[in-house]
Design a protein around this motif. Structure first.
Motif, PDB file in Angstrom:
ATOM      1  N   VAL A   1       0.855  -1.190   0.000  1.00  0.00           N
ATOM      2  CA  VAL A   1       0.000   0.000   0.000  1.00  0.00           C
ATOM      3  C   VAL A   1       0.889   1.237   0.000  1.00  0.00           C
ATOM      4  O   VAL A   1       1.862   1.320   0.744  1.00  0.00           O
ATOM      5  CB  VAL A   1      -0.963   0.028   1.207  1.00  0.00           C
ATOM      6  CG1 VAL A   1      -2.050  -1.011   1.056  1.00  0.00           C
ATOM      7  CG2 VAL A   1      -0.210  -0.188   2.510  1.00  0.00           C
TER       8      VAL A   1
ATOM      9  N   GLY B   1       0.670   4.666   1.049  1.00  0.00           N
ATOM     10  CA  GLY B   1      -0.226   5.468   1.868  1.00  0.00           C
ATOM     11  C   GLY B   1      -0.212   6.948   1.609  1.00  0.00           C
ATOM     12  O   GLY B   1      -1.093   7.665   2.072  1.00  0.00           O
TER      13      GLY B   1
ATOM     14  N   LEU C   1      -5.395   8.309  -1.132  1.00  0.00           N
ATOM     15  CA  LEU C   1      -5.886   7.793   0.148  1.00  0.00           C
ATOM     16  C   LEU C   1      -7.315   7.282   0.049  1.00  0.00           C
ATOM     17  O   LEU C   1      -7.702   6.365   0.764  1.00  0.00           O
ATOM     18  CB  LEU C   1      -5.786   8.883   1.215  1.00  0.00           C
ATOM     19  CG  LEU C   1      -4.367   9.249   1.671  1.00  0.00           C
ATOM     20  CD1 LEU C   1      -4.404  10.401   2.653  1.00  0.00           C
ATOM     21  CD2 LEU C   1      -3.695   8.046   2.308  1.00  0.00           C
TER      22      LEU C   1
ATOM     23  N   ILE D   1      -7.286   3.550  -1.271  1.00  0.00           N
ATOM     24  CA  ILE D   1      -6.314   2.656  -0.667  1.00  0.00           C
ATOM     25  C   ILE D   1      -6.886   1.236  -0.608  1.00  0.00           C
ATOM     26  O   ILE D   1      -8.074   1.034  -0.357  1.00  0.00           O
ATOM     27  CB  ILE D   1      -5.929   3.140   0.750  1.00  0.00           C
ATOM     28  CG1 ILE D   1      -4.610   2.502   1.189  1.00  0.00           C
ATOM     29  CG2 ILE D   1      -7.038   2.856   1.751  1.00  0.00           C
ATOM     30  CD1 ILE D   1      -3.428   3.049   0.469  1.00  0.00           C
TER      31      ILE D   1
ATOM     32  N   ALA E   1     -10.005   0.842  -5.652  1.00  0.00           N
ATOM     33  CA  ALA E   1      -9.422   0.128  -4.509  1.00  0.00           C
ATOM     34  C   ALA E   1      -9.656  -1.369  -4.638  1.00  0.00           C
ATOM     35  O   ALA E   1     -10.512  -1.827  -5.400  1.00  0.00           O
ATOM     36  CB  ALA E   1     -10.004   0.646  -3.205  1.00  0.00           C
TER      37      ALA E   1
ATOM     38  N   ASP F   1       3.812  -0.694   4.047  1.00  0.00           N
ATOM     39  CA  ASP F   1       3.603   0.725   3.735  1.00  0.00           C
ATOM     40  C   ASP F   1       4.776   1.316   2.971  1.00  0.00           C
ATOM     41  O   ASP F   1       5.920   0.921   3.147  1.00  0.00           O
ATOM     42  CB  ASP F   1       3.427   1.541   5.026  1.00  0.00           C
ATOM     43  CG  ASP F   1       2.105   1.243   5.707  1.00  0.00           C
ATOM     44  OD1 ASP F   1       1.197   0.796   5.006  1.00  0.00           O
ATOM     45  OD2 ASP F   1       2.008   1.440   6.923  1.00  0.00           O
TER      46      ASP F   1
ATOM     47  N   SER G   1      -3.804  10.796   8.060  1.00  0.00           N
ATOM     48  CA  SER G   1      -4.982  10.174   7.469  1.00  0.00           C
ATOM     49  C   SER G   1      -6.075   9.963   8.520  1.00  0.00           C
ATOM     50  O   SER G   1      -5.792   9.797   9.718  1.00  0.00           O
ATOM     51  CB  SER G   1      -4.603   8.834   6.848  1.00  0.00           C
ATOM     52  OG  SER G   1      -5.748   8.111   6.452  1.00  0.00           O
TER      53      SER G   1
ATOM     54  N   TYR H   1      -5.672   1.744   8.903  1.00  0.00           N
ATOM     55  CA  TYR H   1      -6.408   1.009   7.875  1.00  0.00           C
ATOM     56  C   TYR H   1      -7.634   0.325   8.506  1.00  0.00           C
ATOM     57  O   TYR H   1      -8.439   0.965   9.151  1.00  0.00           O
ATOM     58  CB  TYR H   1      -5.486   0.029   7.166  1.00  0.00           C
ATOM     59  CG  TYR H   1      -4.302   0.716   6.519  1.00  0.00           C
ATOM     60  CD1 TYR H   1      -4.495   1.563   5.435  1.00  0.00           C
ATOM     61  CD2 TYR H   1      -3.013   0.545   7.006  1.00  0.00           C
ATOM     62  CE1 TYR H   1      -3.412   2.206   4.843  1.00  0.00           C
ATOM     63  CE2 TYR H   1      -1.932   1.186   6.422  1.00  0.00           C
ATOM     64  CZ  TYR H   1      -2.135   2.029   5.341  1.00  0.00           C
ATOM     65  OH  TYR H   1      -1.084   2.675   4.761  1.00  0.00           O
TER      66      TYR H   1
END
Length: 595
Positions: free
Chosen positions: A331, A333, A337, A340, A355, A382, A389, A394
């Motif tokens: 991912v 990050g 966003l 994701i 996604a 990551d 975020s 997550y």
């Protein structure tokens, strides 16, 4: 002894084999007791022929006359070439430690001794290796399983010994007699992207690879990443695997070490291209699906979530069991966003179009009908995670308040069940009793993690614990008789009560945890530990040599790091201008000059 029934004698000696599964040499003296012992133990002892470095050196080749007498009993070959070194690797180590010889004097004889592990005229070359392998294969017509440990290079650029050894072995296997048993199980440890790419550049090697793979039913690959040529490796790897058209089980083990499961997040402090390279690739534009694959295991790899779903989709028509162990999806990050990718997804939210929510994708896959799904240690790899975020963790947190593990929630999300169907309680009690019986005086076998005995012989194994894939299933011998404790006796005995609680926890783990479940039912990776199902694959001398090399290299690197850190902290002396460590007394002033 003469009055003892043959069946009873066979059972006794088979238990001796099980108890000595870690050290095969402990069983060998029993062959000298009598002819009956020798006849009963020969099928176990000679089930696997082990060939390591010393067997290929000049004047140390296997005794072919002896091998001819027992070769018909051999069903497996274990080629351990992990100790082989590359000349460039030794030269690189010599250059690195040149300035540390005074501090690490043992480096001089060690580096010199490593020359004997190189393929050369003084040890053995490709011709010697081929001749020995061909002679062994000629005398083992029933061999159907092979495990090969390729050289594990410690430092330096990718070398050529691994490519030479693998290509030569495949050529020998491809040229076996037509009446010989076809190879059904292949385990290759430390196969690198460099080796795969090199083999695919040679048409003759590719042809041998295809001839060997066309009859495979079980394949276990332990992969190393060394290059940044991901597209070439991606294409070549799956081109070769797809040539195994009869493949029943596939296990792919990556390069990662065991990570901290408490965080389930990992970040490489490397450039973006290197981060992308350290991934198990899978072609998203694949047009050829797997037609017979029923069991799939991915272990200790990083993979793009879209490619993970694509791989499972291409197996979905026949796939019945899926094991995901310490798999981290990639991912990024810091970008996109809103799009994701996640393992499970966010409750009450719609999945963004770009996604990939893995659990949802698998659940909605119409052709996928899994009978077994187990997961252990799932996480995120990551790159530049966004600390600001709204969802910094997550979907790792359980918002239901039930405090279920992340792995369990993933399995439940895919299988569409609030509570997983419990495994047979009798079976759980049997397995847990074995795993928990480590007290002095216990007559049961210790099946702790990493020590479980696996009998994979289709003609000698005990009753399978599951009706699916009976030829792959494993069972602990004698486990049916171990569950003799009644609830009332458990309540009166604190030790038994403690074991009962542990068994309930064990039962819950077996409902979703892959590693726990595979202790008694392993259809994918069991051959990596025991190629014949009787004894563990073990070569103590090679491991000692490698560990010695690694220990000295680690010590040298520690000294180098200490010197670098000491140099960084040095400061110039105010009077002399000489670089001095902090707090060191100033150097003595020179005596005054005399006229």
């Amino acid at each position: 002894m003469d009055s003892l029934p043959t069946e009873i004698l066979g059972i006794i000696l088979s238990w001796d084999v099980r108890l000595c599964r870690v050290e095969k040499n402990l069983v060998l003296p029993l062959r000298l007791v009598c002819k009956a012992f020798d006849a009963a133990l020969r099928p176990y002892i000679f089930k696997t022929i082990q060939l390591e470095f010393s067997r290929f050196c000049h004047n140390t080749a296997p005794c072919l006359a002896s091998l001819a007498r027992v070769g018909y009993l051999c069903g497996s070959i274990y080629l351990d070439m992990m100790v082989i070194r590359d000349e460039e690797e030794i030269s690189r180590l010599t250059d690195i430690f040149q300035g540390l010889v005074k501090k690490v004097p043992e480096m001089i004889p060690l580096l010199q001794s490593l020359r004997k592990y190189c393929m050369s005229e003084s040890t053995f070359d490709e011709t010697d290796f081929r001749r020995t392998v061909e002679n062994v294969l000629e005398r083992t017509p029933s061999m159907r399983r092979l495990k090969m440990n390729l050289p594990f290079q410690v430092v330096g650029t990718p070398g050529t010994p691994a490519t030479i050894l693998l290509a030569t072995t495949l050529a020998c296997l491809a040229n076996r007699g037509q009446e010989d048993t076809a190879l059904q199980t292949l385990v290759i440890d430390h196969v690198s992207d460099t080796t795969i790419n090199n083999i695919c550049r040679n048409p003759a090697d590719v042809q041998n690879f295809i001839r060997v793979f066309e009859g495979l039913k079980n394949l276990v690959l332990s992969i190393k990443r060394q290059e940044s040529q991901t597209p070439a490796f991606n294409k070549n790897l799956w081109f070769l695997i797809r040539k195994a058209t009869k493949l029943d089980s596939l296990c792919m083990i990556g390069w990662n070490v065991r990570r901290d499961i408490s965080t389930r997040r990992h970040r490489y402090v490397v450039p973006l291209d290197d981060w992308r390279m350290r991934s198990l690739p899978y072609p998203l534009d694949a047009t050829q699906a797997f037609t017979s694959l029923r069991f799939l295991e991915l272990k200790r790899v990083d993979i793009d979530p879209h490619e993970l779903v694509a791989l499972i989709k291409d197996c979905s028509a026949t796939l019945k069991e899926l094991y995901i162990i310490e798999v981290y999806i990639k991912v990024h990050g810091a970008t996109d966003l809103e799009n994701i990718s996640l393992w499970i997804g966010r409750p009450g939210s719609l999945k963004p179009p770009a996604a990939c929510w893995v659990a949802q994708e698998l659940r909605n896959m119409e052709s996928l009908e899994l009978s077994v799904l187990r997961a252990t240690g799932l996480g995120y790899d990551d790159f530049e995670p966004d600390r600001a975020s709204l969802h910094p963790n997550y979907d790792l947190k359980d918002h239901t308040g039930l405090k279920k593990s992340f792995d369990r929630r993933f399995v439940e999300a895919v299988m569409e069940c609030e509570d997983l169907p419990a495994v047979s309680q009798t079976r759980i009690e049997n397995i847990a009793a074995i795993n928990l019986s480590n007290q002095p005086g216990s007559s049961t076998i210790d099946l702790q993690p990493g020590k479980s005995f696996i009998d994979m012989s289709s003609t000698e194994s005990m009753a399978a614990p599951d009706s699916t894939a009976a030829e792959h299933s494993t069972s602990s011998p004698g486990s049916e008789d171990l569950n003799s404790s009644q609830p009332s006796s458990m309540n009166s005995d604190p030790a038994k009560l403690s074991q009962s609680c542990s068994r309930r926890q064990y039962s819950k783990l077996m409902e979703y945890d892959a590693e726990t479940f595979q202790r008694y039912h392993n259809t994918t990776s069991q051959y990596k530990r025991s190629i014949d199902g009787h004894f563990y694959n073990h070569n103590e001398q090679a491991l000692k040599e490698l560990q010695n090399l690694i220990n000295v290299a680690d010590r040298g690197m520690t000294l180098i790091s200490a010197e670098i850190e000491s140099f960084r902290t040095m400061q110039p002396d105010a009077n002399t201008g000489i670089m001095m460590p902090p707090g060191a007394p100033p150097p003595p002033s020179p005596p005054p000059a005399t006229g």
